[in-house]
Design an enzyme around this catalytic site. Sequence first.
Site, PDB file in Angstrom:
ATOM      1  CG  HIS A  22      -8.686 -30.593  38.631  1.00 46.81           C
ATOM      2  ND1 HIS A  22      -7.581 -29.857  38.230  1.00 46.81           N
ATOM      3  CD2 HIS A  22      -9.652 -29.668  38.895  1.00 46.81           C
ATOM      4  CE1 HIS A  22      -7.868 -28.565  38.240  1.00 46.81           C
ATOM      5  NE2 HIS A  22      -9.129 -28.426  38.646  1.00 46.81           N
ATOM      6  CG  ASP A  27     -11.971 -27.694  40.933  1.00 46.89           C
ATOM      7  OD1 ASP A  27     -11.055 -27.042  40.407  1.00 46.89           O
ATOM      8  OD2 ASP A  27     -12.624 -28.579  40.333  1.00 46.89           O
ATOM      9  N   GLY A  42     -15.334 -21.254  39.462  1.00 47.01           N
ATOM     10  CA  GLY A  42     -16.340 -21.216  40.518  1.00 47.01           C
ATOM     11  C   GLY A  42     -17.329 -22.369  40.480  1.00 47.01           C
ATOM     12  CG  MET A  56     -13.843 -23.390  44.435  1.00 50.33           C
ATOM     13  SD  MET A  56     -15.350 -23.289  43.452  1.00 50.33           S
ATOM     14  CE  MET A  56     -14.931 -24.381  42.092  1.00 50.33           C
ATOM     15  N   GLY A 111     -14.913 -32.361  34.335  1.00 52.12           N
ATOM     16  CA  GLY A 111     -15.839 -32.561  35.448  1.00 52.12           C
ATOM     17  C   GLY A 111     -17.115 -33.199  34.955  1.00 52.12           C
ATOM     18  CB  SER A 112     -20.335 -31.691  33.885  1.00 53.91           C
ATOM     19  OG  SER A 112     -19.739 -30.730  33.036  1.00 53.91           O
ATOM     20  CG  HIS A 159      -7.850 -25.157  40.248  1.00 55.73           C
ATOM     21  ND1 HIS A 159      -8.901 -25.132  39.342  1.00 55.73           N
ATOM     22  CD2 HIS A 159      -7.364 -23.888  40.289  1.00 55.73           C
ATOM     23  CE1 HIS A 159      -9.044 -23.914  38.855  1.00 55.73           C
ATOM     24  NE2 HIS A 159      -8.131 -23.135  39.430  1.00 55.73           N
ATOM     25  CG  MET A 185     -10.212 -21.553  41.840  1.00 62.19           C
ATOM     26  SD  MET A 185     -11.556 -22.523  41.138  1.00 62.19           S
ATOM     27  CE  MET A 185     -11.101 -24.143  41.733  1.00 62.19           C
ATOM     28  N   GLY A 237     -19.761 -27.411  34.984  1.00 69.75           N
ATOM     29  CA  GLY A 237     -20.871 -27.422  34.033  1.00 69.75           C
ATOM     30  C   GLY A 237     -21.118 -26.134  33.280  1.00 69.75           C
ATOM     31  CG  MET A 296      -9.122 -20.718  35.248  1.00 68.25           C
ATOM     32  SD  MET A 296      -9.554 -22.380  35.820  1.00 68.25           S
ATOM     33  CE  MET A 296     -11.337 -22.418  35.621  1.00 68.25           C
ATOM     34  CB  SER A 329     -12.872 -31.575  38.018  1.00 65.34           C
ATOM     35  OG  SER A 329     -13.489 -30.822  39.044  1.00 65.34           O
ATOM     36  CG  ASP A 351     -10.425 -26.400  35.424  1.00 64.73           C
ATOM     37  OD1 ASP A 351     -11.494 -27.002  35.208  1.00 64.73           O
ATOM     38  OD2 ASP A 351     -10.004 -26.138  36.568  1.00 64.73           O
ATOM     39  N   GLY A 352     -12.568 -26.232  32.418  1.00 59.60           N
ATOM     40  CA  GLY A 352     -13.865 -25.595  32.271  1.00 59.60           C
ATOM     41  C   GLY A 352     -14.462 -25.824  30.896  1.00 59.60           C
TER      42      GLY A 352
HETATM   43  C1  DX5 Z   1     -14.335 -24.647  37.843  1.00 58.12           C
HETATM   44  C2  DX5 Z   1     -13.384 -25.733  38.233  1.00 58.12           C
HETATM   45  C3  DX5 Z   1     -13.391 -26.894  37.332  1.00 58.12           C
HETATM   46  C4  DX5 Z   1     -14.718 -27.612  37.168  1.00 58.12           C
HETATM   47  C5  DX5 Z   1     -14.794 -28.004  35.716  1.00 58.12           C
HETATM   48  O1  DX5 Z   1     -14.012 -23.466  38.490  1.00 58.12           O
HETATM   49  O2  DX5 Z   1     -12.048 -25.244  38.323  1.00 58.12           O
HETATM   50  O3  DX5 Z   1     -12.352 -27.812  37.652  1.00 58.12           O
HETATM   51  O4  DX5 Z   1     -14.877 -28.737  37.977  1.00 58.12           O
HETATM   52  O5  DX5 Z   1     -16.048 -28.538  35.473  1.00 58.12           O
HETATM   53  P1  DX5 Z   1     -16.594 -28.824  34.002  1.00 58.12           P
HETATM   54  O6  DX5 Z   1     -15.629 -29.788  33.369  1.00 58.12           O
HETATM   55  O7  DX5 Z   1     -17.950 -29.415  34.241  1.00 58.12           O
HETATM   56  O8  DX5 Z   1     -16.643 -27.496  33.293  1.00 58.12           O
HETATM   57 ZN    ZN Z   2     -10.365 -26.699  38.539  1.00 57.55          ZN
END
Ligand code: DX5
Ligand code: ZN
Length: 226
Positions: free
Chosen positions: A35, A37, A144, A39, A199-200, A68, A70, A147, A139, A10, A177-178
């Site tokens: 990926h 995001d 949102g 938002m 992501g992180s 994705h 949101m 990390g 999810m 992500s 995801d998350g």
């Molecule tokens: C959060 C996003 C994720 C986010 C995941 O709402 O949809 O894709 O980047 O980040 P990590 O892997 O750090 O939880």
């Molecule tokens: Zn996502």
Amino acid sequence: MIPSLKFAPSILSADFTRLGTHIKEAESAGAAQIHIDVMDGRFVPNLTMGSVVIEAARRSTTLPLDVHLMIIEPDHLIPAFRRAGADIITVHLETCLHLHRTLSLIKNLGAKAGVAINPHTPASLLSEIIHMVDLVLVMTVNPGFGGQPFIHETLPKIKQVRALCEATGRAVDVSVDGGINADTIVDVTTAGANVLVVGSAVFSDKFSIQHGFDQLRGKLAGHIDG
Ligand code: DX5
Ligand code: ZN
């Protein structure tokens, strides 16, 4: 029919001053799709990126772009995201009053269609729509922000979603995801997830992208092929 294991880094956690380089490094480290995001500051309490960033990612890689959304009432923006280069377009079940229509729109545009469900949304709400879906995004945090800590109560739902997908007889991706990291990756893959949004765990100023991927793969070794 469980599809192969795929990493979907992500870019929310990437360094946007070096986005193209980060995407290329993630590709070399073994990403299967990127990926992105999107938002809107309404469905989720954060505002991120739109078509311009999808276009930039499109120019940086030939990997599929896994977008994705949101955003509330996404239909009017979906054609622009497809034109910008989205290959997989995932909408939240909670944002679509007419989900069948929205998924038809995505498929008519030639993209793969995904449905995301929040931690509080039951898997059973997918039952009448699963035949149209290429990917279910479970999810594992409240959407949102990157990390956040993994919500363990979502694990049984990953199993339920995998069972729904299996019943279609098609190779439907189950994405999580998350909070996916070295501590949680075995649990989610054991539960039936095959697309791992990270992501992180891979984009950090403390370690390289390659190191992040190596850590995750190390945890999988011995538990699952891939
Ligand atoms: C959060 C996003 C994720 C986010 C995941 O709402 O949809 O894709 O980047 O980040 P990590 O892997 O750090 O939880
Ligand atoms: Zn996502």
